[in-house]
Design a protein around this motif. Structure first.
Motif, PDB file in Angstrom:
ATOM      1  N   ILE A 347       0.759  -1.255   0.130  1.00  0.00           N
ATOM      2  CA  ILE A 347      -0.211  -0.040   0.165  1.00  0.00           C
ATOM      3  C   ILE A 347       0.731   1.497  -0.483  1.00  0.00           C
ATOM      4  CG2 ILE A 347      -1.891   1.139   1.548  1.00  0.00           C
ATOM      5  CD1 ILE A 347      -2.889  -1.738   1.709  1.00  0.00           C
ATOM      6  N   ALA A 348       1.604   1.054   0.969  1.00  0.00           N
ATOM      7  CA  ALA A 348       2.830   1.949   0.816  1.00  0.00           C
ATOM      8  C   ALA A 348       3.690   2.780  -0.657  1.00  0.00           C
ATOM      9  CB  ALA A 348       3.906   2.032   2.294  1.00  0.00           C
ATOM     10  N   GLY A 350       2.000   2.274  -2.927  1.00  0.00           N
ATOM     11  CA  GLY A 350       0.651   2.689  -4.083  1.00  0.00           C
ATOM     12  C   GLY A 350       0.553   1.707  -5.236  1.00  0.00           C
ATOM     13  N   GLN A 367      -5.460  -0.387  -0.737  1.00  0.00           N
ATOM     14  CA  GLN A 367      -5.553   0.008  -0.219  1.00  0.00           C
ATOM     15  C   GLN A 367      -7.669  -0.159   0.184  1.00  0.00           C
ATOM     16  OE1 GLN A 367      -4.213   3.896  -0.447  1.00  0.00           O
ATOM     17  NE2 GLN A 367      -6.311   4.992  -0.720  1.00  0.00           N
ATOM     18  N   MET A 418       6.178   4.037   5.961  1.00  0.00           N
ATOM     19  CA  MET A 418       5.740   4.809   5.533  1.00  0.00           C
ATOM     20  C   MET A 418       6.365   5.377   4.023  1.00  0.00           C
ATOM     21  SD  MET A 418       5.519   6.604   9.422  1.00  0.00           S
ATOM     22  CE  MET A 418       7.273   6.082  10.653  1.00  0.00           C
ATOM     23  N   GLU A 430       3.450  14.647  -1.216  1.00  0.00           N
ATOM     24  CA  GLU A 430       3.052  13.261  -0.994  1.00  0.00           C
ATOM     25  C   GLU A 430       3.908  12.733   0.136  1.00  0.00           C
ATOM     26  OE1 GLU A 430       1.900   9.310  -3.832  1.00  0.00           O
ATOM     27  OE2 GLU A 430       3.453  10.870  -4.266  1.00  0.00           O
ATOM     28  N   ARG A 432       2.553   8.260   2.568  1.00  0.00           N
ATOM     29  CA  ARG A 432       0.951   7.211   2.689  1.00  0.00           C
ATOM     30  C   ARG A 432       1.791   6.381   3.810  1.00  0.00           C
ATOM     31  NH1 ARG A 432       2.107   7.758  -2.781  1.00  0.00           N
ATOM     32  NH2 ARG A 432       3.976   5.872  -2.524  1.00  0.00           N
ATOM     33  N   VAL A 434       1.123   3.775   6.613  1.00  0.00           N
ATOM     34  CA  VAL A 434       0.809   2.738   6.501  1.00  0.00           C
ATOM     35  C   VAL A 434       1.020   2.190   7.853  1.00  0.00           C
ATOM     36  CG1 VAL A 434      -0.944   0.870   4.872  1.00  0.00           C
ATOM     37  CG2 VAL A 434       0.678   2.840   3.752  1.00  0.00           C
ATOM     38  N   LYS A 443      -4.355  -0.039   6.744  1.00  0.00           N
ATOM     39  CA  LYS A 443      -4.716   0.825   6.645  1.00  0.00           C
ATOM     40  C   LYS A 443      -3.768   2.119   6.671  1.00  0.00           C
ATOM     41  CE  LYS A 443      -7.894   2.949   9.009  1.00  0.00           C
ATOM     42  NZ  LYS A 443      -9.099   3.958  10.183  1.00  0.00           N
ATOM     43  N   ARG A 444      -4.478   3.335   5.740  1.00  0.00           N
ATOM     44  CA  ARG A 444      -3.407   4.342   6.039  1.00  0.00           C
ATOM     45  C   ARG A 444      -3.592   5.381   7.232  1.00  0.00           C
ATOM     46  NH1 ARG A 444      -2.873   6.585  -0.192  1.00  0.00           N
ATOM     47  NH2 ARG A 444      -2.046   8.379   1.216  1.00  0.00           N
ATOM     48  N   HIS A 446      -4.749   8.784   7.360  1.00  0.00           N
ATOM     49  CA  HIS A 446      -5.630   9.434   6.606  1.00  0.00           C
ATOM     50  C   HIS A 446      -5.026  11.020   6.741  1.00  0.00           C
ATOM     51  CE1 HIS A 446      -6.926   7.860   3.165  1.00  0.00           C
ATOM     52  NE2 HIS A 446      -7.578   6.364   4.434  1.00  0.00           N
ATOM     53  N   GLU A 449      -1.278  12.072   7.841  1.00  0.00           N
ATOM     54  CA  GLU A 449      -0.257  11.823   6.104  1.00  0.00           C
ATOM     55  C   GLU A 449      -1.599  13.755   5.821  1.00  0.00           C
ATOM     56  OE1 GLU A 449      -1.521   7.851   3.970  1.00  0.00           O
ATOM     57  OE2 GLU A 449      -2.517   8.985   3.349  1.00  0.00           O
TER      58      GLU A 449
END
Length: 528
Positions: A347-348, A350, A367, A418, A430, A432, A434, A443-444, A446, A449
């Motif tokens: 997920i980190a 992408g 994600q 991260m 940017e 991310r 996680v 999960k991230r 959010h 972030e």
């Protein structure tokens, strides 16, 4: 579906062996001890942790069917039908003649690396796989590399030193390798076999819940299917959406061994070579990496580390080598566990997840795949085909941290990966962040972030992001860690990220670690 059922066929003890009538959930360990009477392989934990049951599984390479690849795996979690078309070697296949031991066994004797002997066969098999691989490559492992190889063999009644001594000494013994020619010849013969469709008796367990049709367990036969092509798998899955998908069996094997769950009809993914493909493939007009869902964790993480070297420490601490040699990346992702270590990294980076249903393919950001605890977006008749991700930009600041009670071969209390992108002035473009182990799903963060985006990457902004983590997570207390501990650890790891990636005097990861750099500067390098 092909209803031409046949026996399980594999190479063992110098010949092709056929097995019929046993339950599909008979483990390799049970078959070795109770049916083949090869009792050198021991049962310790029966859940893939201790390594006492380690055996070698041989298969022809996908890219060269004249070459044999040996993997050390846990026999206690592997179901016997997964051996179809492969070779099984236990400690009895090395040498039973005390006057003519192989180099691994002789080194264990010479270095006094065995005491009660219960764990020794597992150590020997693990070291034999290491020996074969390094002999093939013309290399010699370092002492730390040997320690990493043995991370899945936990019983050390003689201590660490003499076993590691034996690992080094085996390369000083007269060279004697496993004779692979007869194994390769047998496996080439087995390649012509049709896909395995197998049925066997389902033993009655008092713990096994009745099926809706109330058919007594003892009167049932359960079915095991091992398609060989992606198209055949898609068709089988579409027509049998109720069947359970089986990949590396490192988790499902425990459902059977420890929870006595009725697994029902099984569709095995391990015979589909297309699912093991790892290749370069553009990702949304950017260079990318395609990792088939059936790629074993060891090969998948090797590919990930090749494009993101700062993931190496997480790779080495992900489960154990025997688990990584059996488990698959797709299985780890599809499992939906909130403490799986693959999902935070992907997920980190992408990644997208690629799903297949019949001839139709769909994809989504990984994600978005996780909906709730152990609940995913998979639809009936659908399965994970691959993970697809972009190659990291050179400026990406990526870090991975794992906190667990035991350093090696343990489940994470908190795992985070991260990633940050900063502009030349140090403004966050940017982020991310996680986390695994902090919620019902990976999960991230959010809120954290959002607090960083467009802001300077300085300590004041770090403190705001640290406080924002409390909006993202309300972690649970369980046997691995308390809620307060998990939150404090997550906040401290975010600070650690800042210390390593700040523009002003960033610290090397080794300066923030209590562990010596024996594994090499695998997670160090430039400030980025």
């Amino acid at each position: 579906m092909n209803n031409n059922y046949r026996s399980i066929r594999f190479f063992h003890h110098g010949a092709i062996t056929s097995v019929n009538g046993l339950a599909p959930t008979t483990t390799v360990l049970q078959w070795l001890r109770e049916h083949a009477h090869c009792t050198g392989t021991k049962e310790g934990c029966a859940e893939g942790d201790c390594g006492a049951c380690t055996v070698l599984v041989g298969e022809l390479r996908d890219d060269d069917i004249d070459q044999l690849q040996l993997r050390a795996v846990n026999a206690c979690t592997q179901f016997l039908p997964t051996l179809d078309g492969l070779a099984l070697l236990s400690v009895e296949d090395l040498s039973t003649n005390l006057q003519d031991l192989g180099p691994v066994q002789q080194a264990m004797v010479d270095c006094h690396a065995s005491q009660c002997g219960f764990c020794t066969p597992g150590f020997v098999c693990t070291l034999q796989a290491c020996y074969e691989r390094h002999c093939e490559a013309g290399s010699t492992p370092t002492r730390q590399q040997l320690a990493d190889e043995l991370a899945g063999n936990l019983c050390r009644c003689t201590g660490y030193r003499p076993i590691l001594d034996a690992g080094q000494n085996m390369f000083e013994q007269p060279r004697l390798r496993i004779d692979k020619a007869p194994i390769v010849a047998a496996l080439r013969t087995l390649r012509s076999e049709p896909p395995l469709h197998y049925k066997g008796a389902n033993p009655a367990f008092e713990q096994t819940p009745a099926r809706p049709d109330d058919t007594p367990a003892a009167a049932r036969t359960d079915h095991f299917h091992a398609p060989k092509t992606l198209a055949a798998l898609a068709d089988l899955r579409l027509n049998h959406p109720q069947a359970r998908l089986l990949a590396g069996s490192t988790d499902i094997g425990l459902w059977h061994n420890k929870q006595f769950r009725d697994l029902g009809e099984l569709i095995y993914l391990g015979a589909v070579s297309e699912l093991r493909n790892i290749r370069a493939q553009n990702f949304k007009a950017r260079p990318g990496l395609w990792i088939g869902a059936g790629a074993r964790l060891e090969e998948a993480w090797q590919a990930l580390v090749a494009i993101a070297p700062n993931l190496r420490e997480l790779w080495l601490r992900f489960a154990s080598p025997p688990v990584r040699q059996a488990g698959t990346l797709g299985g780890n992702i599809a499992n939906g566990s909130p403490i799986g270590d693959s999902a935070p990294a992907l997920i980190a980076l992408g990644a997208d997840i690629v799903l297949r249903r019949g001839e139709q393919q769909r994809r989504m950001p990984l994600q978005d795949f996780y909906l709730d605890y152990m609940k995913t977006a998979l639809q009936p008749g659908e399965f994970v085909e691959a993970l697809h991700l972009p190659l990291p930009e050179p400026a990406l600041r990526l870090r991975a941290y794992k906190i667990s009670k035991r350093h090696d071969s343990d489940i994470s209390a908190v795992c985070t990966v991260m990633a940050l992108c900063l502009d030349a002035e140090g403004t966050v473009q940017e982020a991310r962040l996680v986390f695994g182990g902090m919620a019902a799903i990976v999960k991230r963060a959010h809120a954290a972030e959002a607090s960083l985006l467009g802001q300077p990457w300085d300590e004041a902004q770090l403190n705001r992001a640290t406080l924002a983590l409390a909006q993202d997570f309300q972690p649970l207390t369980d046997m691995r860690a308390s809620s307060d501990y998990r939150m404090r650890v997550a906040q401290n790891l975010l600070r650690k990220l800042w210390l390593e990636t700040r523009l002003d005097q960033p610290l090397c990861p080794s300066e923030l670690s209590i562990w010596p750099s024996a594994r090499g500067d695998s997670v160090t390098g430039s400030a980025a």
